[in-house]
Design a protein around this motif. Structure first.
Motif, PDB file in Angstrom:
ATOM      1  N   ASP A 114      29.593   3.277  28.632  1.00  0.00           N
ATOM      2  CA  ASP A 114      28.400   3.819  27.990  1.00  0.00           C
ATOM      3  C   ASP A 114      27.993   5.143  28.629  1.00  0.00           C
ATOM      4  O   ASP A 114      27.692   6.115  27.923  1.00  0.00           O
ATOM      5  CB  ASP A 114      27.235   2.827  28.068  1.00  0.00           C
ATOM      6  CG  ASP A 114      27.381   1.663  27.099  1.00  0.00           C
ATOM      7  OD1 ASP A 114      28.240   1.731  26.203  1.00  0.00           O
ATOM      8  OD2 ASP A 114      26.626   0.683  27.254  1.00  0.00           O
ATOM      9  N   SER A 141      23.861   6.626  18.618  1.00  0.00           N
ATOM     10  CA  SER A 141      24.168   5.277  19.110  1.00  0.00           C
ATOM     11  C   SER A 141      24.677   5.313  20.551  1.00  0.00           C
ATOM     12  O   SER A 141      24.386   4.412  21.344  1.00  0.00           O
ATOM     13  CB  SER A 141      25.184   4.586  18.198  1.00  0.00           C
ATOM     14  OG  SER A 141      26.389   5.333  18.158  1.00  0.00           O
ATOM     15  N   ASP A 142      25.419   6.358  20.907  1.00  0.00           N
ATOM     16  CA  ASP A 142      25.881   6.498  22.292  1.00  0.00           C
ATOM     17  C   ASP A 142      24.712   6.801  23.215  1.00  0.00           C
ATOM     18  O   ASP A 142      24.623   6.251  24.326  1.00  0.00           O
ATOM     19  CB  ASP A 142      26.938   7.604  22.408  1.00  0.00           C
ATOM     20  CG  ASP A 142      28.241   7.240  21.716  1.00  0.00           C
ATOM     21  OD1 ASP A 142      28.534   6.036  21.574  1.00  0.00           O
ATOM     22  OD2 ASP A 142      28.961   8.168  21.302  1.00  0.00           O
ATOM     23  N   ALA A 145      22.797   3.587  23.781  1.00  0.00           N
ATOM     24  CA  ALA A 145      23.482   2.670  24.695  1.00  0.00           C
ATOM     25  C   ALA A 145      23.248   3.098  26.140  1.00  0.00           C
ATOM     26  O   ALA A 145      22.993   2.260  27.007  1.00  0.00           O
ATOM     27  CB  ALA A 145      24.972   2.618  24.369  1.00  0.00           C
ATOM     28  N   THR A 146      23.329   4.389  26.396  1.00  0.00           N
ATOM     29  CA  THR A 146      23.074   4.891  27.748  1.00  0.00           C
ATOM     30  C   THR A 146      21.618   4.677  28.144  1.00  0.00           C
ATOM     31  O   THR A 146      21.321   4.272  29.260  1.00  0.00           O
ATOM     32  CB  THR A 146      23.448   6.386  27.840  1.00  0.00           C
ATOM     33  OG1 THR A 146      24.816   6.535  27.492  1.00  0.00           O
ATOM     34  CG2 THR A 146      23.242   6.911  29.249  1.00  0.00           C
ATOM     35  N   ALA A 148      19.646   2.386  27.279  1.00  0.00           N
ATOM     36  CA  ALA A 148      19.377   0.972  27.562  1.00  0.00           C
ATOM     37  C   ALA A 148      19.610   0.644  29.025  1.00  0.00           C
ATOM     38  O   ALA A 148      18.959  -0.253  29.574  1.00  0.00           O
ATOM     39  CB  ALA A 148      20.234   0.093  26.673  1.00  0.00           C
ATOM     40  N   TRP A 149      20.525   1.373  29.674  1.00  0.00           N
ATOM     41  CA  TRP A 149      20.797   1.135  31.090  1.00  0.00           C
ATOM     42  C   TRP A 149      19.711   1.729  31.997  1.00  0.00           C
ATOM     43  O   TRP A 149      19.609   1.380  33.159  1.00  0.00           O
ATOM     44  CB  TRP A 149      22.154   1.709  31.495  1.00  0.00           C
ATOM     45  CG  TRP A 149      23.291   0.979  30.853  1.00  0.00           C
ATOM     46  CD1 TRP A 149      24.064   1.404  29.803  1.00  0.00           C
ATOM     47  CD2 TRP A 149      23.795  -0.307  31.205  1.00  0.00           C
ATOM     48  NE1 TRP A 149      25.011   0.459  29.486  1.00  0.00           N
ATOM     49  CE2 TRP A 149      24.874  -0.602  30.341  1.00  0.00           C
ATOM     50  CE3 TRP A 149      23.435  -1.249  32.169  1.00  0.00           C
ATOM     51  CZ2 TRP A 149      25.585  -1.794  30.417  1.00  0.00           C
ATOM     52  CZ3 TRP A 149      24.166  -2.433  32.233  1.00  0.00           C
ATOM     53  CH2 TRP A 149      25.208  -2.691  31.370  1.00  0.00           C
TER      54      TRP A 149
END
Length: 151
Positions: A114, A141-142, A145-146, A148-149
């Motif tokens: 991610d 979307s990428d 995803a990042t 979310a971390w």
């Protein structure tokens, strides 16, 4: 223990997993990214060109790996990213994480790919079947995803 490589040649998945395997490892998780021929159902990709800045790219990948090592108890991690001209079906990227426990290896591998998608300085251009070349844009979307971390 990190292994960071940016290279034109393909990688050997079995050899990379063997590099991570030590007596303390309970699990190795990995992800392999490949070139897709169909970008969005309308554009046929005949090749993908990946460019980077040597030195800067390896430093960015090492920082991503160090972040994974700080978050999870890993015995090692690997990031291999290919550059140059690749054809549909070719391997692009290999990321792997090894740990005494599977959960850490699986989570770290997801984190690595991610973050690599948004935090590594690579530029991609698709060669299309109609003769055009198009630079690949970042995807929301990428970024999500990042993000979310980070939460």
């Amino acid at each position: 223990m990190q292994r960071i490589l940016v290279q034109e040649e393909d990688f050997d998945v079995a050899a990379e997993n063997a590099w991570l395997a030590t007596p303390d490892v309970g699990g190795i998780a990995s992800f392999i990214g490949t070139v897709r021929a169909d970008r969005d159902g309308a554009h046929r990709v005949t090749a993908l060109r990946l460019e980077h800045y040597p030195g800067m790219t390896e430093k960015a990948l090492a920082a991503i790996a160090a972040e994974a090592e700080a978050r999870w108890e890993l015995t090692g991690c690997t990031i291999i990213h290919r550059v140059g001209r690749l054809l549909p079906g070719d391997n692009i990227v290999f990321v792997a994480a090894a740990s005494a426990h599977r959960a850490a290896a699986l989570q770290a591998t997801a984190f690595l790919i991610d973050w690599l998608k948004t935090g590594a300085p690579f530029w991609k251009a698709e060669e299309l079947a109609n003769g055009e070349t198009a630079w690949v844009e970042a995807r929301a979307s990428d970024d999500a995803a990042t993000a979310a971390w980070k939460g």
